[in-house]
Every structure is written in structure tokens, then in C-alpha cells.
Design a protein around this motif. Structure first.
Motif, PDB file in Angstrom:
ATOM      1  N   GLY A   1      18.431 127.722 -28.420  1.00 51.64           N
ATOM      2  CA  GLY A   1      18.398 128.511 -27.192  1.00 51.64           C
ATOM      3  C   GLY A   1      17.188 128.183 -26.347  1.00 51.64           C
ATOM      4  N   VAL A   2      16.040 127.994 -26.993  1.00 52.27           N
ATOM      5  CA  VAL A   2      14.818 127.642 -26.268  1.00 52.27           C
ATOM      6  C   VAL A   2      14.962 126.258 -25.652  1.00 52.27           C
ATOM      7  CG1 VAL A   2      12.360 127.125 -26.566  1.00 52.27           C
ATOM      8  CG2 VAL A   2      13.324 129.158 -27.608  1.00 52.27           C
ATOM      9  N   LEU A   3      15.557 125.328 -26.391  1.00 53.93           N
ATOM     10  CA  LEU A   3      15.780 123.987 -25.845  1.00 53.93           C
ATOM     11  C   LEU A   3      16.660 124.037 -24.607  1.00 53.93           C
ATOM     12  CD1 LEU A   3      16.229 122.111 -29.212  1.00 53.93           C
ATOM     13  CD2 LEU A   3      14.458 121.615 -27.521  1.00 53.93           C
ATOM     14  N   ASP A   4      17.698 124.871 -24.639  1.00 51.73           N
ATOM     15  CA  ASP A   4      18.568 125.028 -23.472  1.00 51.73           C
ATOM     16  C   ASP A   4      17.768 125.594 -22.291  1.00 51.73           C
ATOM     17  OD1 ASP A   4      20.686 124.083 -24.984  1.00 51.73           O
ATOM     18  OD2 ASP A   4      21.529 126.081 -25.365  1.00 51.73           O
ATOM     19  N   ASP A   5      16.940 126.601 -22.558  1.00 48.62           N
ATOM     20  CA  ASP A   5      16.107 127.187 -21.499  1.00 48.62           C
ATOM     21  C   ASP A   5      15.142 126.160 -20.922  1.00 48.62           C
ATOM     22  OD1 ASP A   5      17.355 129.630 -21.910  1.00 48.62           O
ATOM     23  OD2 ASP A   5      15.708 130.453 -23.127  1.00 48.62           O
ATOM     24  N   MET A   6      14.537 125.354 -21.799  1.00 47.09           N
ATOM     25  CA  MET A   6      13.595 124.333 -21.337  1.00 47.09           C
ATOM     26  C   MET A   6      14.309 123.293 -20.482  1.00 47.09           C
ATOM     27  SD  MET A   6      10.865 123.864 -24.501  1.00 47.09           S
ATOM     28  CE  MET A   6      11.852 122.663 -25.306  1.00 47.09           C
ATOM     29  N   GLU A   7      15.540 122.964 -20.840  1.00 47.71           N
ATOM     30  CA  GLU A   7      16.290 121.986 -20.053  1.00 47.71           C
ATOM     31  C   GLU A   7      16.610 122.522 -18.663  1.00 47.71           C
ATOM     32  OE1 GLU A   7      17.129 118.464 -19.189  1.00 47.71           O
ATOM     33  OE2 GLU A   7      16.452 118.879 -21.222  1.00 47.71           O
ATOM     34  N   VAL A   8      16.927 123.805 -18.568  1.00 44.64           N
ATOM     35  CA  VAL A   8      17.176 124.433 -17.262  1.00 44.64           C
ATOM     36  C   VAL A   8      15.900 124.389 -16.422  1.00 44.64           C
ATOM     37  CG1 VAL A   8      17.696 126.635 -16.116  1.00 44.64           C
ATOM     38  CG2 VAL A   8      19.078 125.875 -18.063  1.00 44.64           C
ATOM     39  N   ILE A   9      14.773 124.714 -17.045  1.00 45.13           N
ATOM     40  CA  ILE A   9      13.486 124.679 -16.339  1.00 45.13           C
ATOM     41  C   ILE A   9      13.184 123.261 -15.865  1.00 45.13           C
ATOM     42  CG2 ILE A   9      10.987 124.906 -16.669  1.00 45.13           C
ATOM     43  CD1 ILE A   9      11.675 127.277 -18.601  1.00 45.13           C
ATOM     44  N   ALA A  10      13.377 122.290 -16.752  1.00 46.20           N
ATOM     45  CA  ALA A  10      13.099 120.895 -16.408  1.00 46.20           C
ATOM     46  C   ALA A  10      14.001 120.411 -15.270  1.00 46.20           C
ATOM     47  CB  ALA A  10      13.269 120.006 -17.636  1.00 46.20           C
ATOM     48  N   ALA A  11      15.278 120.783 -15.308  1.00 44.67           N
ATOM     49  CA  ALA A  11      16.208 120.361 -14.245  1.00 44.67           C
ATOM     50  C   ALA A  11      15.793 120.947 -12.907  1.00 44.67           C
ATOM     51  CB  ALA A  11      17.636 120.780 -14.603  1.00 44.67           C
ATOM     52  N   GLY A  12      15.413 122.213 -12.890  1.00 44.12           N
ATOM     53  CA  GLY A  12      14.957 122.831 -11.652  1.00 44.12           C
ATOM     54  C   GLY A  12      13.695 122.171 -11.113  1.00 44.12           C
ATOM     55  N   LEU A  13      12.769 121.866 -12.008  1.00 43.53           N
ATOM     56  CA  LEU A  13      11.532 121.212 -11.581  1.00 43.53           C
ATOM     57  C   LEU A  13      11.813 119.799 -11.078  1.00 43.53           C
ATOM     58  CD1 LEU A  13       8.501 121.327 -11.234  1.00 43.53           C
ATOM     59  CD2 LEU A  13       8.254 120.692 -13.647  1.00 43.53           C
ATOM     60  N   ARG A  14      12.719 119.084 -11.745  1.00 36.20           N
ATOM     61  CA  ARG A  14      13.095 117.748 -11.256  1.00 36.20           C
ATOM     62  C   ARG A  14      13.669 117.844  -9.848  1.00 36.20           C
ATOM     63  NH1 ARG A  14      14.984 116.832 -16.601  1.00 36.20           N
ATOM     64  NH2 ARG A  14      17.057 117.500 -15.990  1.00 36.20           N
ATOM     65  N   ASP A  15      14.572 118.794  -9.635  1.00 39.75           N
ATOM     66  CA  ASP A  15      15.171 118.948  -8.310  1.00 39.75           C
ATOM     67  C   ASP A  15      14.105 119.237  -7.260  1.00 39.75           C
ATOM     68  OD1 ASP A  15      17.672 118.517  -9.401  1.00 39.75           O
ATOM     69  OD2 ASP A  15      18.250 120.639  -9.380  1.00 39.75           O
ATOM     70  N   ASP A  16      13.193 120.153  -7.573  1.00 38.53           N
ATOM     71  CA  ASP A  16      12.132 120.501  -6.626  1.00 38.53           C
ATOM     72  C   ASP A  16      11.205 119.313  -6.372  1.00 38.53           C
ATOM     73  OD1 ASP A  16      13.178 123.052  -6.482  1.00 38.53           O
ATOM     74  OD2 ASP A  16      11.678 123.936  -7.836  1.00 38.53           O
ATOM     75  N   THR A  17      10.892 118.564  -7.418  1.00 38.59           N
ATOM     76  CA  THR A  17       9.983 117.425  -7.305  1.00 38.59           C
ATOM     77  C   THR A  17      10.591 116.307  -6.467  1.00 38.59           C
ATOM     78  OG1 THR A  17       9.027 117.941  -9.469  1.00 38.59           O
ATOM     79  CG2 THR A  17       8.695 115.704  -8.645  1.00 38.59           C
ATOM     80  N   LEU A  18      11.881 116.110  -6.594  1.00 38.19           N
ATOM     81  CA  LEU A  18      12.538 114.988  -5.924  1.00 38.19           C
ATOM     82  C   LEU A  18      13.108 115.348  -4.551  1.00 38.19           C
ATOM     83  CD1 LEU A  18      14.305 113.435  -9.030  1.00 38.19           C
ATOM     84  CD2 LEU A  18      12.199 112.656  -7.899  1.00 38.19           C
TER      85      LEU A  18
END
Length: 155
Positions: free
Chosen positions: A102-119
Motif C-alpha cells: 500500500g505504501v509503495l502504491d502511495d509513493m508511486e502516486v506521489i512520484a507520478a504527480g511530482l513528475r507531471d509537475d516537474t515536466l
């Protein structure tokens, strides 16, 4: 080289981007209650089930004793478990537990959002060119590493 030469200053923006990515990921991941070392350890153990603590320490670029403490906390929290190595009783093999998923899934959501914002505002062609340059830099540095290890291993 002078300060207008892009070759003299390329590393500073790389380090700044890396630092800012870590800072913003940490801020977004704060509600998960994990340190950066803990979430990185969970992710590595998940990707490499059965990894040894020593190998994990190398990947985290940490000393073995602090990594042991990270694993202690993750084990107490129910994210990972240590299993004895069947061939070497001095070695512990690490595995994630269901709670980590569950934590890995949450971290992936966070990472995807940050990637979108960064790019934001960066075209695919620009990103592809950037990734190509970064890969060539990485290969150049790995070649230096190989050469250095060959020089230290010579009699």
C-alpha cells in the motif's frame, strides 16, 4: 573555461534539480510517516526480493549499521522482514510484507504527480534529448569508474 561556457556549469543545475526533487517528494510523502531512507529501502527490497542488508546499504549509499537501523524500524512497523540466508547464516535476506504494498502504491502516486509537475511545459522531444545526454554522461562516468577500479586492482 569561463562562466558563459555551458561545460563549466552543467553540474550545478543537475544537483539543484536532484535536491529539489528530493525536497518536494519528501514534503508530499510526509503523511506516510517514512523517512527518505525508509521509503527508498522499501522500494529497493520490493524490486529485489531477497536482497542482503549489505547490498541494500551499497544501493542506498549508506553504511551497514545505519541501514540495519532503518531495517529494524521497517521490520517493527511491519513493512519488511529478515529471513536467514539458507547458505550463509551470517546473512539476512530482506523481503517486503503486504503492508509495504500500500505504501509503495502511495509513493508511486506521489512520484507520478511530482513528475507531471516537474515536466510541465517541457516537450517530449526536449525530454528525450535531455535523457539521451544524461545517459551519455552516465556512461562516461561509468567508464571512469571502470578505469579506476582496473587501476586499483592491478598488482
Amino acid at each position: 573555461m569561463n562562466s558563459t561556457d555551458p561545460r563549466s556549469n552543467f553540474a550545478y543545475p543537475l544537483m539543484d534539480v536532484t535536491r529539489l526533487l528530493r525536497k518536494h517528494f519528501d514534503r508530499r510523502a510526509e503523511p506516510l510517516g517514512l523517512t527518505r531512507a525508509q521509503w527508498r529501502a522499501i522500494k529497493i527490497v520490493h524490486r529485489q526480493p531477497g536482497i542482503s542488508q549489505k547490498a541494500l546499504a551499497e544501493l542506498l549509499e549508506m553504511e551497514p549499521i545505519p541501514v540495519g537501523r532503518v531495517i529494524d524500524r521497517l521490520q517493527q512497523a511491519g513493512f519488511v522482514e529478515r529471513r536467514p540466508d539458507p547458505n550463509d547464516r551470517r546473512v539476512w535476506r530482506l523481503h517486503t510484507l503486504p503492508r509495504a504494498h500500500g505504501v509503495l502504491d502511495d509513493m508511486e502516486v506521489i512520484a507520478a504527480g511530482l513528475r507531471d509537475d516537474t515536466l510541465t511545459g517541457i516537450a517530449d522531444a526536449e525530454l528525450i534529448a535531455c535523457l539521451g545526454v544524461l545517459e551519455r554522461m552516465k556512461q562516461n562516468l561509468l567508464a571512469l569508474e571502470d578505469a579506476a577500479s582496473k587501476n586499483t586492482n592491478e598488482p
